[in-house]
Structures are given as C-alpha cells and as structure tokens.
Design a protein around this motif. Structure first.
Motif, short mmCIF file in Angstrom:
data_model
loop_
_atom_site.label_atom_id
_atom_site.label_comp_id
_atom_site.label_asym_id
_atom_site.label_seq_id
_atom_site.Cartn_x
_atom_site.Cartn_y
_atom_site.Cartn_z
N GLY A 1 -25.09 95.60 29.82
CA GLY A 1 -25.95 96.09 30.90
C GLY A 1 -25.85 95.10 32.00
N TYR A 2 -25.70 93.89 31.96
CA TYR A 2 -25.70 92.74 32.96
C TYR A 2 -24.61 93.07 33.77
CZ TYR A 2 -26.71 88.65 35.72
OH TYR A 2 -26.79 87.64 36.53
N HIS A 3 -23.30 92.97 33.14
CA HIS A 3 -21.85 92.93 33.78
C HIS A 3 -22.04 94.36 34.70
CE1 HIS A 3 -20.51 90.49 30.58
NE2 HIS A 3 -19.76 90.27 31.51
N MET A 4 -22.56 95.35 34.19
CA MET A 4 -22.52 96.78 34.82
C MET A 4 -23.58 96.59 35.99
SD MET A 4 -23.71 100.20 32.75
CE MET A 4 -25.21 99.66 32.32
N THR B 1 -27.62 101.60 28.20
CA THR B 1 -27.26 100.33 27.33
C THR B 1 -27.02 100.96 26.05
OG1 THR B 1 -27.50 98.06 26.65
CG2 THR B 1 -29.53 99.49 27.02
N PHE B 2 -26.18 100.28 25.32
CA PHE B 2 -26.19 100.35 23.70
C PHE B 2 -26.96 99.42 22.88
CE2 PHE B 2 -22.02 102.08 25.51
CZ PHE B 2 -22.22 103.55 25.07
N GLY C 1 -22.78 98.44 27.95
CA GLY C 1 -23.48 99.34 28.87
C GLY C 1 -22.66 100.51 29.24
N TYR C 2 -23.14 101.80 29.81
CA TYR C 2 -22.34 102.80 30.10
C TYR C 2 -23.01 103.33 31.54
CZ TYR C 2 -26.27 105.84 28.81
OH TYR C 2 -27.44 106.16 28.74
#
Length: 389
Positions: free
Chosen positions: A106-109, A235-236, A245-246
C-alpha cells in the motif's frame, strides 16, 4: 556523527515517544511478547483469515504448482508472472471496472500514483487525516495541495470553488480512517465530483476491503459508489492477510502508470506465491459474510460499552480509538493493559497530532471481548475520573 542521532533518541525516550522493534509470536487471537501471552487488540487480521489459517491447504498446493518462491526482478523486466495477470483480471471482474494494477505494498501505491498522475497544473485536496503514505505521495508530486477539515464536505467545496480554473483536481480520502475509525461520506464525495468535472476522486479502502459490502469489496460496494470513484485503492495486507496493494482504475490510467509510476517501475515484483495467495484470499471474500457480521456486532457492542463508561470515541467501525491526550498517560495505560494480558498499543505523534495520543483497539472477527470488558472497566473508571479532575 552518531552523537546527534543518539541525542535525538534520548530526547524521544524522555518524552515517551521512543519506538522499538519487539519480537512477537502469534497463536490464534493471542500474541507472545517479552514472555507475556496477551489478547491481540492491535491486529489488522479483521476477518480472522490469518488467525485460523483458512487457506493453508490451498497455499501448499500453489507452492507445489509454482515451484520457486522468488520473483527475481521488477514487473517490467521478468517479474510479471502469469499470477499477476490472473489476479488483476479477477480484481477488474469483481469490481466491474476496466482495469486493476497490483503494487508491492500500500505504501508503494500511495507514494507512486499521485506523483505519476499529477503535474504542475494539478491541485490536490486531501482530508486532514489521510494516511502518512498519501501525504508522502503528495509531497513527492511537488504540486500545489491543501488539506480540508476532516470529513467536512462544505470546506472541501469551498476549496473546489477556489480552484475552478484548475485543469485537474485530485481529491484524496480514506474510506475508513486508520486512526479515528470513522468513515468518509463516499456518496457525498461522489455528488461533489459530479458537480466539478475537473475532479478525480482517490479513495483508499485499506481498512474497509473485506469488512464492508455484501461481498466484501469495501465501503464503496456498501455505498454503491464503485463505478464513480476514479482511483479506488485497497490492500491485501489487512483483512485478506496477504501482501501488496491494488488500484482499480481505467485502462488508460493503468497503462500510463506502467510507464510513469516510479514505485512500480523500480521495485522488485512480489513473488508468484504471494500473488497466488492474494488471489485465493480475494476469491474467498464473498463467503466471509458471517465473519463480517460478527465483527460488526462486536464493534458496535464495544463502542456502546465505552459510551456507557463515559468514554467517547469517533469510531464508526472495528477500529476504536480511545483518545487520552498526553503521551506519558497513554503509554502507562497501555502498559497496565499489557500487564493484564491485553496487547493494545499507545499511538503517539507523528502518527497522530500532538495532544491526541490514544489507545487504538483494532478488533477482529475472532476476538472474544468478555474478559477484556471485565478487566478494562476499572481502568476506564480511573481514566474518566482523571479527565474530570
């Protein structure tokens, strides 16, 4: 050189702000730390998938099918395995949208999407309580931004009117706020977006995916707004007990990000087994209706009990903060709870604003709160008495 850092660490310790990494071991709804067995009231395993080990047999079968465990490169090199395509196709199908894009976390996203999509003419309007990763993404974009008062759509609209000449305005919110546990008004936000054609709506469902909606697709499903949200993220790593994350978006936005999003381009891909697990967990979401109902009931019950005890909380969900104020008092209360066998963390700045330190209770579908209520009541009585002095 280290003297400067050591002095800062000592300052943090003196102000009860020092953090450290502690070794933990999970066993069902309990956590072991420093020789203590404690009921885990700080977990993001909202549906209990990790606690129960629901998908262990399926994951073992996937490990035998896939063979190796490493991804070995970024997605744009040799890391875009078939598992990515299967997961992204499933996401797009379930959300009934054109495309989905999976990130390493999620952070990368959140740090990558806005800097890729924004330019010097873009205006960003973000809720004052959005997650740190979203703030970092805004700062990396170097474009103009303002923050509107938390969940205050009237304030947001005044800012929208201020920037009527802007070519693009990105409005950023969380559907469930990670520190206050309250919800964004997604229907109200969509209504605003439809009145202002330059607005792109960016909604992070990290703490809502799996928990809300008839099939677990989040608060956007529960409010019927999936199709109106331009950038729908999740997020997964929380309710789905996986990793990554998606983003749900248009095909054009997906292809643009593949070419411009640095946190995607320059990151090693997730291993195929991780992606396979995420797909298995996402496929299973519709069948967790009982767990969603159980989590909703226990959350409502605890919020009601806190109110009866004289404690107010902004929460509307399974994330239930008890705002104490000062760091020292909050840390002391957390330590007393841990001594009684309950692992609830003290949340302090910079995670939350100054003088709003809190205990953050994070419930899951598997937790039985009966003992906690019995042991917590006397501490609450002390706390309420202190607050009224």
């Amino acid at each position: 050189m280290d003297r400067k850092y050591q002095a800062e660490l000592e300052r943090l310790a003196q102000s009860d702000m020092l953090r450290s990494l502690k070794v933990t071991r999970a066993e069902g709804t309990y956590i072991y730390m420093d020789g203590r067995r404690m009921l885990n009231l700080s977990s993001n395993d909202y549906l209990g998938i990790a606690t129960r080990g629901d998908l262990a047999q399926e994951v073992e079968a996937e490990l035998h099918r896939l063979g190796g465990a490493g991804s070995t490169s970024s997605r744009l090199m040799t890391g875009n395995y078939e598992e990515y395509q299967r997961l992204e196709d499933l996401l797009a199908e379930r959300f009934a949208r054109e495309a989905a894009l999976v990130f390493g976390s999620g952070y990368h996203m959140n740090v990558g999407i806005v800097p890729a999509l924004a330019d010097s003419s873009t205006i960003i309007l973000a809720d004052r309580l959005v997650h740190a990763s979203m703030i970092d993404g805004i700062r990396l974009s170097s474009c103009r931004f303002e923050r509107f008062r938390h969940n205050d759509l009237a304030h947001l609209e005044r800012l929208l009117n201020k920037y009527t000449e802007a070519e693009r305005i990105i409005v950023m919110v969380e559907s469930v706020y990670s520190m206050d546990g309250d919800c964004a008004d997604l229907k109200g936000l969509v209504a605003l977006k439809e009145r202002y054609p330059s607005v792109m709506l960016y909604v992070d469902e990290a703490h809502a995916i799996g928990v809300f909606g008839d099939t677990g697709l989040g608060l956007a499903e529960a409010t019927g707004t999936i199709q109106q949200i331009d950038l729908l993220l999740g997020t997964f790593g929380k309710a789905l007990a996986g990793m990554g994350g998606y983003l749900i978006c248009s095909d054009v936005v997906k292809r643009y990000l593949v070419n411009r999003c640095r946190s995607l381009i320059f990151s090693t891909a997730l291993p195929p087994l991780t992606i396979a697990y995420d797909r298995l967990a996402f496929e299973a979401l519709p069948r967790y209706t009982v767990e969603r109902q159980r989590l909703k009931a226990s959350s409502e019950h605890l919020r009601q009990r806190l109110g009866e005890w004289g404690l107010q909380t902004p929460s509307q969900t399974h994330i239930i903060p008890i705002v104490i104020g000062g760091a020292q008092q909050t840390v002391q209360l957390a330590e007393r709870l841990q001594a009684l066998g309950y692992y609830a963390l003290a949340v302090r700045p910079p995670t939350v604003p100054e003088r709003s330190c809190r205990l953050r209770l994070s419930l899951t579908a598997e937790i039985d709160l009966a003992d906690f209520e019995r042991d917590f009541a006397p501490l609450v009585a002390e706390l309420v008495a202190t607050q009224h002095q």
